[in-house]
Scaffold this motif. Sequence first.
Motif, PDB file in Angstrom:
ATOM      1  N   ARG A 167       0.842  -1.192   0.000  1.00 47.55           N
ATOM      2  CA  ARG A 167       0.000   0.000   0.000  1.00 47.55           C
ATOM      3  C   ARG A 167       0.878   1.243   0.000  1.00 47.55           C
ATOM      4  N   ILE A 168       0.563   2.160  -0.880  1.00 50.21           N
ATOM      5  CA  ILE A 168       1.361   3.381  -1.031  1.00 50.21           C
ATOM      6  C   ILE A 168       1.234   4.278   0.201  1.00 50.21           C
ATOM      7  N   ALA A 169       0.265   4.005   1.080  1.00 51.43           N
ATOM      8  CA  ALA A 169       0.053   4.824   2.275  1.00 51.43           C
ATOM      9  C   ALA A 169       1.036   4.509   3.388  1.00 51.43           C
ATOM     10  N   GLU A 170       1.961   3.576   3.147  1.00 48.67           N
ATOM     11  CA  GLU A 170       2.941   3.214   4.166  1.00 48.67           C
ATOM     12  C   GLU A 170       4.358   3.341   3.608  1.00 48.67           C
ATOM     13  N   VAL A 171       5.295   3.596   4.489  1.00 46.26           N
ATOM     14  CA  VAL A 171       6.703   3.788   4.130  1.00 46.26           C
ATOM     15  C   VAL A 171       7.541   2.857   5.001  1.00 46.26           C
ATOM     16  N   VAL A 172       8.567   2.262   4.424  1.00 47.05           N
ATOM     17  CA  VAL A 172       9.450   1.370   5.196  1.00 47.05           C
ATOM     18  C   VAL A 172      10.888   1.875   5.097  1.00 47.05           C
ATOM     19  N   CYS A 173      11.615   1.761   6.205  1.00 51.64           N
ATOM     20  CA  CYS A 173      13.034   2.098   6.205  1.00 51.64           C
ATOM     21  C   CYS A 173      13.825   0.866   5.794  1.00 51.64           C
ATOM     22  N   LEU A 174      14.703   1.003   4.816  1.00 53.00           N
ATOM     23  CA  LEU A 174      15.501  -0.126   4.353  1.00 53.00           C
ATOM     24  C   LEU A 174      16.618  -0.487   5.329  1.00 53.00           C
ATOM     25  N   GLY A 175      16.817   0.363   6.350  1.00 54.84           N
ATOM     26  CA  GLY A 175      17.808   0.070   7.364  1.00 54.84           C
ATOM     27  C   GLY A 175      17.211  -0.675   8.539  1.00 54.84           C
ATOM     28  N   CYS A 176      16.373   0.004   9.328  1.00 57.18           N
ATOM     29  CA  CYS A 176      15.816  -0.607  10.540  1.00 57.18           C
ATOM     30  C   CYS A 176      14.490  -1.327  10.294  1.00 57.18           C
ATOM     31  N   ARG A 177      13.915  -1.193   9.088  1.00 56.97           N
ATOM     32  CA  ARG A 177      12.668  -1.858   8.664  1.00 56.97           C
ATOM     33  C   ARG A 177      11.436  -1.315   9.381  1.00 56.97           C
ATOM     34  N   GLU A 178      11.550  -0.190  10.048  1.00 55.28           N
ATOM     35  CA  GLU A 178      10.371   0.404  10.675  1.00 55.28           C
ATOM     36  C   GLU A 178       9.398   0.875   9.597  1.00 55.28           C
ATOM     37  N   VAL A 179       8.104   0.567   9.805  1.00 55.19           N
ATOM     38  CA  VAL A 179       7.054   1.008   8.887  1.00 55.19           C
ATOM     39  C   VAL A 179       6.368   2.217   9.498  1.00 55.19           C
ATOM     40  N   ARG A 218      14.301   7.470  12.705  1.00 59.36           N
ATOM     41  CA  ARG A 218      14.755   6.568  13.778  1.00 59.36           C
ATOM     42  C   ARG A 218      16.228   6.214  13.645  1.00 59.36           C
ATOM     43  N   CYS A 219      16.670   5.865  12.403  1.00 59.27           N
ATOM     44  CA  CYS A 219      18.045   5.365  12.261  1.00 59.27           C
ATOM     45  C   CYS A 219      18.859   6.082  11.194  1.00 59.27           C
ATOM     46  N   GLY A 220      18.234   7.001  10.462  1.00 55.18           N
ATOM     47  CA  GLY A 220      18.948   7.699   9.394  1.00 55.18           C
ATOM     48  C   GLY A 220      19.054   6.921   8.106  1.00 55.18           C
ATOM     49  N   GLY A 221      18.295   5.808   8.003  1.00 57.31           N
ATOM     50  CA  GLY A 221      18.345   4.963   6.814  1.00 57.31           C
ATOM     51  C   GLY A 221      17.525   5.498   5.652  1.00 57.31           C
ATOM     52  N   VAL A 222      17.538   4.735   4.579  1.00 52.39           N
ATOM     53  CA  VAL A 222      16.832   5.107   3.342  1.00 52.39           C
ATOM     54  C   VAL A 222      15.349   4.747   3.456  1.00 52.39           C
ATOM     55  N   LEU A 223      14.481   5.693   3.136  1.00 50.87           N
ATOM     56  CA  LEU A 223      13.042   5.470   3.165  1.00 50.87           C
ATOM     57  C   LEU A 223      12.540   5.076   1.782  1.00 50.87           C
ATOM     58  N   LYS A 224      11.680   4.086   1.763  1.00 55.95           N
ATOM     59  CA  LYS A 224      11.093   3.574   0.516  1.00 55.95           C
ATOM     60  C   LYS A 224       9.600   3.360   0.735  1.00 55.95           C
ATOM     61  N   PRO A 225       8.759   3.641  -0.262  1.00 53.09           N
ATOM     62  CA  PRO A 225       7.344   3.289  -0.094  1.00 53.09           C
ATOM     63  C   PRO A 225       7.223   1.789   0.128  1.00 53.09           C
ATOM     64  N   ASP A 226       6.320   1.385   1.014  1.00 54.37           N
ATOM     65  CA  ASP A 226       6.213  -0.039   1.358  1.00 54.37           C
ATOM     66  C   ASP A 226       5.372  -0.772   0.322  1.00 54.37           C
ATOM     67  N   VAL A 227       5.843  -0.718  -0.920  1.00 50.45           N
ATOM     68  CA  VAL A 227       5.192  -1.391  -2.043  1.00 50.45           C
ATOM     69  C   VAL A 227       6.235  -2.203  -2.790  1.00 50.45           C
TER      70      VAL A 227
END
Length: 271
Positions: A114-126, A173-182
């Motif tokens: 879903r485009i309404a969520e974002v995931v961090c490729l570092g810590c995986r927080e959504v 949270r961790c300074g990682g890369v943010l990506k849409p959770d899709v």
Amino acid sequence: MPADPAAALDILATRPLVVLTGAGLSTDSGIPDYRGPQAPARMPMTYQEFVSGPAARQRYWARSHLGWGRMRRAEPNAGHHALARIDPTLLITQNVDGLHERAGSRQTVALHGRIAEVVCLGCREVSSRAALQDRLAELNPGWVRAHADAELRPDGDVALEDTAGFVVPACARCGGVLKPDVVFFGENVPRERVALCMDAVDALVDVGGMLLVAGSSLTVMSGFRFVRRAARAGTPVVIVNRGATRGDDLASYRLELGTSEFLTALAQRRG
């Protein structure tokens, strides 16, 4: 491969259903599709490009900042509402817009996320896309106003070439890369998501059910695999789509119709 809507409605009216939807289901909500008869050629960003470096991510988020502001205002259309009333055994959608859920569909698998969520490729927080939108607006004042005429695209971004100067925030949270959770092109749909859908398609055999495809060209394997699975098991497949699909040769019924009108008629027939 009959093309009689009345005959298709007759057989779908009483059978257990698994439904697979694609971008053509959301065009009546103002969201363009990728491969409809009038759709221009589009090259969405791949996962490999997204992770290739800051320039690619700047280009993605600059476009997405504009597109998300419009996509989140889209409302479910008659087709979405009809599917909520039909309430199939499982609704599998290739769309990332969340409109099925907003229309009230219950048993839903968002195959590509879903485009309404974002995931961090570092810590995986959504986290929430709406929260990121606020951060993007604060870091890039005037960006939306300066590009208000950019063309909306199906995956929640816009057609825009010059994205120089756009500031992309890191994960808070961790300074990682943010990506849409899709699921981007070049990524795989999570295995557990696929398995859940396969199980629902397989179960149709024992209950005399059918697979209904609405608004998908089935060009990508993520959706086409379910049609192929159903056909191999002898489960009837009905495809409703404007334009040819990859699964046409496997369909028991192939209807060149708009999804909203057909699904509304089906919801009325099923009571």
